[in-house]
Design an enzyme around this catalytic site. Structure first.
Site, PDB file in Angstrom:
ATOM      1  CD  GLN A 165      -3.155   0.604   2.166  1.00  0.00           C
ATOM      2  OE1 GLN A 165      -3.262  -0.529   2.601  1.00  0.00           O
ATOM      3  NE2 GLN A 165      -3.958   1.580   2.534  1.00  0.00           N
ATOM      4  CB  SER A 189       2.327  -4.738   3.804  1.00  0.00           C
ATOM      5  OG  SER A 189       1.142  -4.697   4.563  1.00  0.00           O
ATOM      6  CG  LEU A 190      -0.962  -4.814  -0.178  1.00  0.00           C
ATOM      7  CD1 LEU A 190      -1.177  -5.228  -1.629  1.00  0.00           C
ATOM      8  CD2 LEU A 190      -1.776  -3.571   0.119  1.00  0.00           C
ATOM      9  NE  ARG A 235      -2.983  -8.131   5.032  1.00  0.00           N
ATOM     10  CZ  ARG A 235      -2.209  -7.065   4.839  1.00  0.00           C
ATOM     11  NH1 ARG A 235      -2.618  -6.109   4.000  1.00  0.00           N
ATOM     12  NH2 ARG A 235      -1.054  -6.939   5.474  1.00  0.00           N
ATOM     13  CG  HIS A 274       2.168  -3.782   9.236  1.00  0.00           C
ATOM     14  ND1 HIS A 274       2.011  -5.125   8.999  1.00  0.00           N
ATOM     15  CD2 HIS A 274       1.932  -3.170   8.051  1.00  0.00           C
ATOM     16  CE1 HIS A 274       1.717  -5.315   7.723  1.00  0.00           C
ATOM     17  NE2 HIS A 274       1.653  -4.145   7.132  1.00  0.00           N
ATOM     18  CD  GLN A 318       1.507  -9.467   5.808  1.00  0.00           C
ATOM     19  OE1 GLN A 318       0.305  -9.273   5.766  1.00  0.00           O
ATOM     20  NE2 GLN A 318       2.257  -9.566   4.723  1.00  0.00           N
TER      21      GLN A 318
END
Length: 313
Positions: free
Chosen positions: A11, A96-97, A121, A202, A251
């Site tokens: 992102q 991340s994603l 998510r 996070h 995560q």
């Protein structure tokens, strides 16, 4: 010849028009976009290709980013299967994603499942903390150990990303992040810049979102990995499916160990890194982590030529 890693952005790299040239030129890419739109009940073309507010909203951003990167991968795979000399990756990783794309690229997760999961998510992460209560900030030119020491006395703020030497991201309650920025500047950081995000990603504040995601992960079928990937959670190689669900759950609320992940790949002999998706964020990080690495970006249709006949590979 060293090994090659495929990297997938997270992102923040999204931008209007991303993937549009792939949609227009590639049947394989077009199928991914159209399939994603049908699965999610979204106008994926409007979301990714046109100026709109939704693209920067987490619940839409994540699905848009994963769809775009997977659409690009579909064309790369098609060209390789057609006989073009494009090297297969030895390992994958995503920020991340982007880790969902990395897992799909190993063959362990179907693209449909990756797209569907990141949509959920994004929604869970958006809902985890009321708007305005959480914040994140990028911190420049301070060592991780010194940063951790500086924010230790401040409640509800944590290091969320280890991006590269001299660049960290902190996350937590808004007031705590503001206080931490002042403490980090006093400790020697060059800059502390608030990020335009909708929540404290996070960080432990998103543990509930991780638990909700875990429920969605349970019925998802995972296949044997054809190649390993590196998880953000441990910065270690994942070679089987045993812990994938747990890593994806953790995560959401654990720090992204990107610098450590790249160092792990370099230690395994990776010297070529190909970023697939919008932007050049990940290769800019790698440049600061691995001296002399070969860096390639694939974000436009013309960029595919960089992979043909092993240019730079």
């Amino acid at each position: 010849m060293g090994k090659i890693a495929y990297l997938f952005p997270g992102q923040g790299a999204q931008k209007p028009g991303m993937g549009k040239d792939f949609y227009e030129n590639s049947e394989a890419s077009r199928r991914v976009f159209d399939r994603a739109g049908g699965l999610l009940g979204l106008d994926m073309k409007a979301l990714c290709f046109e100026e709109n507010e939704k693209l920067n909203q987490t619940e839409y951003t994540q699905a848009a980013m994963v769809t775009t990167s997977l659409a690009m991968m579909a064309e790369i795979d098609k060209r390789r299967e057609a006989g073009q000399r494009i090297r297969k990756p030895d390992v994958t990783a995503g920020l991340s994603l982007g880790e969902y794309c990395a897992i799909a690229a190993t063959g362990a997760m179907e693209p449909d499942d990756a797209i569907t999961l990141v949509r959920k998510r994004g929604i869970f992460m958006e809902e985890a903390v009321p708007a305005g209560e959480g914040a994140m900030a990028a911190v420049l030119a301070i060592k991780a150990e010194k940063a951790a020491e500086a924010i230790l006395p401040i409640p509800e703020v944590w290091i969320a990303n280890y991006n590269c030497p001299g660049q960290l991201v902190i996350s937590g309650r808004k007031a705590s992040v503001e206080e931490a920025c002042k403490a980090l500047l006093a400790a020697g950081a060059k800059r502390a810049v608030p990020l335009n995000v909708s929540g404290p990603f996070h960080s432990p504040l998103l543990k509930e979102a991780g638990e909700k995601l875990c429920e969605q992960l349970l019925p998802v079928r995972l296949s044997e990995l054809k190649i390993p990937y590196v998880t953000n959670v441990t910065a270690g190689y994942v070679r089987d499916t045993e812990h994938i669900r747990e890593y994806l759950k953790e995560q959401v609320y654990s720090p992204v160990k990107w610098q450590q992940s790249v160092e792990a790949m370099a230690a395994e002999g990776v010297d070529t890194f190909v970023e697939i998706g919008p932007g050049k964020t990940l290769t800019s990080f790698v440049k600061k982590i691995v001296k002399g690495a070969v860096l390639i970006n694939v974000e436009t249709w013309e960029d595919l030529e960089k992979l043909e006949d092993g240019e730079g590979l």
